[in-house]
Design a protein around this motif. Structure first.
Motif, short mmCIF file in Angstrom:
data_model
loop_
_atom_site.label_atom_id
_atom_site.label_comp_id
_atom_site.label_asym_id
_atom_site.label_seq_id
_atom_site.Cartn_x
_atom_site.Cartn_y
_atom_site.Cartn_z
N PHE A 63 12.07 5.42 -20.11
CA PHE A 63 13.17 4.46 -20.16
C PHE A 63 14.48 5.17 -19.85
CE2 PHE A 63 16.35 2.00 -22.53
CZ PHE A 63 16.07 0.70 -22.12
N ARG A 64 14.71 6.33 -20.50
CA ARG A 64 15.93 7.12 -20.28
C ARG A 64 16.00 7.61 -18.84
NH1 ARG A 64 14.89 11.20 -23.15
NH2 ARG A 64 15.41 10.23 -25.12
N PHE A 65 14.88 8.09 -18.30
CA PHE A 65 14.84 8.55 -16.91
C PHE A 65 15.26 7.43 -15.96
CE2 PHE A 65 12.84 8.76 -12.79
CZ PHE A 65 13.21 10.01 -12.34
N LEU A 66 14.73 6.23 -16.17
CA LEU A 66 15.05 5.12 -15.27
C LEU A 66 16.52 4.71 -15.38
CD1 LEU A 66 11.79 3.02 -15.65
CD2 LEU A 66 12.49 4.44 -13.69
N ARG A 67 17.08 4.75 -16.58
CA ARG A 67 18.52 4.47 -16.74
C ARG A 67 19.33 5.49 -15.95
NH1 ARG A 67 22.17 7.07 -19.43
NH2 ARG A 67 20.80 7.98 -21.01
N GLN A 68 18.99 6.75 -16.10
CA GLN A 68 19.71 7.81 -15.39
C GLN A 68 19.48 7.71 -13.89
OE1 GLN A 68 18.14 11.17 -17.53
NE2 GLN A 68 19.81 11.13 -19.03
N VAL A 88 10.71 19.78 -16.23
CA VAL A 88 11.24 19.27 -17.50
C VAL A 88 12.70 18.84 -17.35
CG1 VAL A 88 9.63 20.56 -18.95
CG2 VAL A 88 11.82 21.58 -18.33
N GLU A 89 13.37 19.30 -16.31
CA GLU A 89 14.76 18.91 -16.07
C GLU A 89 14.89 17.41 -15.85
OE1 GLU A 89 14.05 23.08 -14.47
OE2 GLU A 89 13.05 21.15 -14.26
N SER A 90 13.79 16.75 -15.48
CA SER A 90 13.79 15.31 -15.28
C SER A 90 13.88 14.55 -16.60
CB SER A 90 12.53 14.87 -14.54
OG SER A 90 11.39 15.05 -15.38
N GLY A 91 13.58 15.24 -17.70
CA GLY A 91 13.53 14.59 -19.00
C GLY A 91 12.15 14.04 -19.31
N LEU A 92 11.23 14.22 -18.37
CA LEU A 92 9.85 13.74 -18.55
C LEU A 92 8.95 14.95 -18.76
CD1 LEU A 92 9.90 11.14 -15.65
CD2 LEU A 92 10.07 10.67 -18.10
N PRO A 93 8.07 14.90 -19.75
CA PRO A 93 7.28 16.08 -20.09
C PRO A 93 6.12 16.40 -19.15
CG PRO A 93 6.69 14.26 -21.52
CD PRO A 93 7.84 13.79 -20.67
N ASN A 94 5.65 15.43 -18.38
CA ASN A 94 4.42 15.64 -17.62
C ASN A 94 4.58 15.61 -16.11
OD1 ASN A 94 2.85 15.84 -19.99
ND2 ASN A 94 2.92 13.64 -20.20
N VAL A 95 5.75 15.97 -15.61
CA VAL A 95 5.97 16.00 -14.16
C VAL A 95 5.81 17.45 -13.69
CG1 VAL A 95 7.58 15.58 -12.26
CG2 VAL A 95 7.51 14.02 -14.21
N VAL A 96 4.82 17.68 -12.82
CA VAL A 96 4.58 19.01 -12.28
C VAL A 96 4.75 18.95 -10.77
CG1 VAL A 96 2.90 20.88 -12.02
CG2 VAL A 96 2.99 19.58 -14.16
N LEU A 97 5.58 19.83 -10.23
CA LEU A 97 5.82 19.89 -8.80
C LEU A 97 4.97 20.99 -8.19
CD1 LEU A 97 9.73 19.68 -8.83
CD2 LEU A 97 8.07 17.79 -8.74
#
Length: 131
Positions: free
Chosen positions: A73-78, A20-29
């Motif tokens: 969109f926010r993730f890609l800007r960052q 969730v630190e990525s700002g994206l809700p569905n990323v699982v490592l």
């Protein structure tokens, strides 16, 4: 190992982490070390190549056919290392418009979606993840 926050002992607790630190809700490592502090209860996750991880996430987002969501969109800007004010200037819009797009207050126009994907594909991304 010691906790970065309190100095307490860390115990290995797993190898899967919802990023969730990525700002994206569905990323699982999967296959990462997750450690829990025995004193304060904080989790620490060992991500060996965060720049590579973010590059992979960005590639997956820009090659997908569906429209970008606000968080993407926010993730890609960052990922590109731009502030919202600078990115608004790059896209020729007001900071308020950027804020609406990033907070889902307004749909991202298809042409802006394509321009952002092109920028990600052709621009050197941010590589300093020390913060």
């Amino acid at each position: 190992m010691r906790c970065a926050g309190c100095g307490g002992n860390l115990k290995l607790t797993g190898d899967t982490h919802r990023y969730v630190e990525s700002g994206l809700p569905n990323v699982v490592l999967h296959g990462v070390q997750v450690r829990k502090c025995q004193s304060c209860g904080e989790d620490e996750v060992a991500i060996p190549n965060i720049a590579g991880l973010h590059r992979r996430i960005a590639v997956m987002l820009v090659t997908r056919k569906s429209a970008l969501a606000a968080a993407e969109f926010r993730f890609l800007r960052q990922y590109l290392g731009q502030s919202s004010k600078d990115f608004a200037k790059t896209l020729g819009v007001t900071p308020e418009t950027m804020s609406r797009w990033e907070n889902a207050g307004r749909d991202i126009p298809p042409v802006v979606d394509r321009v952002v994907r092109l920028l990600v594909a052709t621009t050197q991304p941010r590589t300093d993840y020390s913060a």
